[in-house]
Design a protein around this motif. Structure first.
Motif, mmCIF file in Angstrom:
data_model
loop_
_atom_site.group_PDB
_atom_site.id
_atom_site.type_symbol
_atom_site.label_atom_id
_atom_site.label_comp_id
_atom_site.label_asym_id
_atom_site.label_seq_id
_atom_site.Cartn_x
_atom_site.Cartn_y
_atom_site.Cartn_z
ATOM 1 N N SER A 228 49.649 62.877 23.614
ATOM 2 C CA SER A 228 48.586 62.430 22.715
ATOM 3 C C SER A 228 48.981 62.749 21.284
ATOM 4 O O SER A 228 49.689 63.724 21.008
ATOM 5 C CB SER A 228 47.275 63.135 23.058
ATOM 6 N N ARG A 243 47.150 50.857 16.848
ATOM 7 C CA ARG A 243 47.006 51.901 17.863
ATOM 8 C C ARG A 243 46.019 51.467 18.938
ATOM 9 O O ARG A 243 46.227 51.743 20.130
ATOM 10 C CB ARG A 243 46.522 53.199 17.198
ATOM 11 N N ASP A 247 46.955 51.291 22.752
ATOM 12 C CA ASP A 247 46.196 52.076 23.733
ATOM 13 C C ASP A 247 45.561 51.170 24.777
ATOM 14 O O ASP A 247 45.463 51.539 25.959
ATOM 15 C CB ASP A 247 45.122 52.901 23.027
ATOM 16 N N ARG A 250 48.219 50.153 27.234
ATOM 17 C CA ARG A 250 48.549 51.311 28.068
ATOM 18 C C ARG A 250 47.446 51.588 29.086
ATOM 19 O O ARG A 250 47.713 51.819 30.269
ATOM 20 C CB ARG A 250 48.774 52.542 27.196
ATOM 21 N N ASP A 251 46.186 51.519 28.637
ATOM 22 C CA ASP A 251 45.073 51.777 29.549
ATOM 23 C C ASP A 251 44.975 50.694 30.619
ATOM 24 O O ASP A 251 44.636 50.978 31.776
ATOM 25 C CB ASP A 251 43.760 51.851 28.767
#
Length: 310
Positions: A228, A243, A247, A250-251
Motif C-alpha cells: 500500500s 490511481r 486500483d 487491480r480490485d
C-alpha cells in the motif's frame, strides 16, 4: 488476659493504620511536570513523538523521568511481498534484542496470502531502537506508541506490602503468647487475611516489574502482492484518477480470482446444479412437443370415404 489481648489487637490496628498512612505519603514522587491520581488506571500517559516515517522517538529524557516506572507499548501493522524472509528477519531481530514472543499465530487467507499476529516483549531500554528497526525491515502501514507512568501506584503498592509484612510479624508474635482459644481463633483469622493481602500485593508488584522491565509490541505482518502507498503530499486530480483506475483494475482482478477460486471449491454443487438445469430443460421441451401433437388436427385415412357416388 483476654482484655490484654484485646488491647494489644486494638493497638496493633492503630499502628497499622498509622504506618499505612505514612507509607502512602512517603511514596516516591511522580515525575516533574505530570499530575497523577492515586489510581494506577487513571494515570496519564507520557507523550510520545512520531514522525511521518513512523519512527518512534523516546519520551523526553528529563532527569525526573530516569527513575520513573514506565510501561512502554506499541502497535505496528506491517506488509511484505516476501513473507518468509520478513518473518525470519523479525524473529532474528527479537532474539538479537534479548526479547521473546509472548504469543504468535499464523493464518492462510482464501487468496493464498499469509497473515500473522504476534505479541513481542523486548527490554524496555531497547523499545525505541527495536520499533525503528522493524519499521526499516518491512513496509509500515500503521504504527503507534504509548508510555504510561506508574511510579506513584508502584511505590504505593510497595509501601502497603511492607506495612502488611510488619502487621503479619506482630500478629504471629501475639499468636505465640495467646493462651485463650477465642483469642487464638481471632488472631489466626487476622493472620490469614494479612497473608492473602501480602500475596495479592506481591503479585501486583511482580506484574508491574514485568511490564516495566519489558516493553510490549503488538505486531501484524500481512503478505501482499503490492504494498500500500503512503503519500506525504496531496495528489493532483490526474494522479487521483490514475490511481483510481489502477486500483479498480487491480480490485476487479482480485474479484474474478476470488470468484474462480470459490467456484473451484464448489465444483460438486455447480455440477449437480448444471445436471438439474439440463434435466429441467429436457422435461419442459418434451411437454411442449406433446402439447403440440395433441393440438394438431388428425388427417383422414380415406379422403374419398365421405364423398357421394355418382
Amino acid at each position: 488476659m483476654k482484655k490484654q489481648i484485646s488491647l494489644l489487637l486494638a493497638a496493633l490496628l492503630l499502628l497499622t493504620l498509622l504506618v499505612g498512612c505514612g507509607g502512602s505519603g512517603s511514596a516516591k514522587p511522580a515525575a516533574t511536570g505530570y499530575a497523577y491520581d492515586t489510581d494506577a488506571s487513571t494515570a496519564p500517559e507520557a507523550p510520545m513523538e512520531q514522525d511521518s516515517k513512523f519512527n518512534i522517538t523516546a519520551v523526553v529524557a528529563d532527569d525526573a523521568l530516569r527513575d520513573a516506572k514506565m510501561i512502554y507499548r506499541a502497535n505496528i501493522d506491517l506488509q511484505t511481498t516476501d513473507y518468509e524472509t520478513s518473518e525470519a528477519a523479525i524473529s532474528n531481530l527479537v532474539r538479537s534484542f534479548g526479547g521473546y514472543f509472548e504469543s504468535r499465530s499464523l493464518s492462510n487467507r482464501s487468496s493464498g496470502y499469509r497473515y500473522s499476529d504476534c505479541t513481542v516483549r523486548v527490554p524496555a531500554e531497547s523499545f525505541e531502537s527495536f520499533c525503528n528497526q522493524v519499521g526499516e525491515m518491512c513496509h509500515v502501514v500503521y504504527m503507534s506508541s504509548s508510555a504510561e507512568n506508574i511510579t506513584e501506584a508502584y511505590y504505593d503498592t510497595d509501601s502497603r506490602l511492607k506495612t502488611a509484612q510488619i502487621k503479619l510479624e506482630r500478629l504471629q508474635n501475639l499468636l505465640a503468647n495467646a493462651d485463650n482459644m477465642a483469642d487464638i481463633i481471632t488472631i489466626e483469622s487476622a493472620i490469614s487475611e494479612t497473608e492473602y493481602e501480602i500475596e495479592s500485593l506481591s503479585g501486583t508488584l511482580r506484574r508491574y516489574d514485568a511490564l516495566v522491565g519489558y516493553a510490549t509490541i503488538y505486531m501484524t505482518l500481512s503478505e501482499t502482492y503490492k504494498l500500500s502507498e503512503n503519500s506525504a503530499a496531496p495528489l493532483t486530480f490526474g494522479q487521483r484518477v490514475s490511481r483510481a483506475l489502477s486500483d479498480g483494475l487491480r480490485d476487479a482482478g482480485v474479484f474474478f480470482e476470488e470468484l474462480i477460486i470459490g467456484l473451484a471449491g464448489m465444483w460438486v454443487f455447480v455440477l449437480v446444479a448444471a445436471v438439474l438445469v439440463v434435466l429441467l430443460i429436457r422435461a419442459v421441451r418434451k411437454r411442449v412437443l406433446r402439447k403440440k401433437k395433441k393440438d394438431e388436427p388428425s388427417s383422414p385415412e380415406n379422403p374419398n370415404h365421405d364423398q357421394p357416388q355418382k
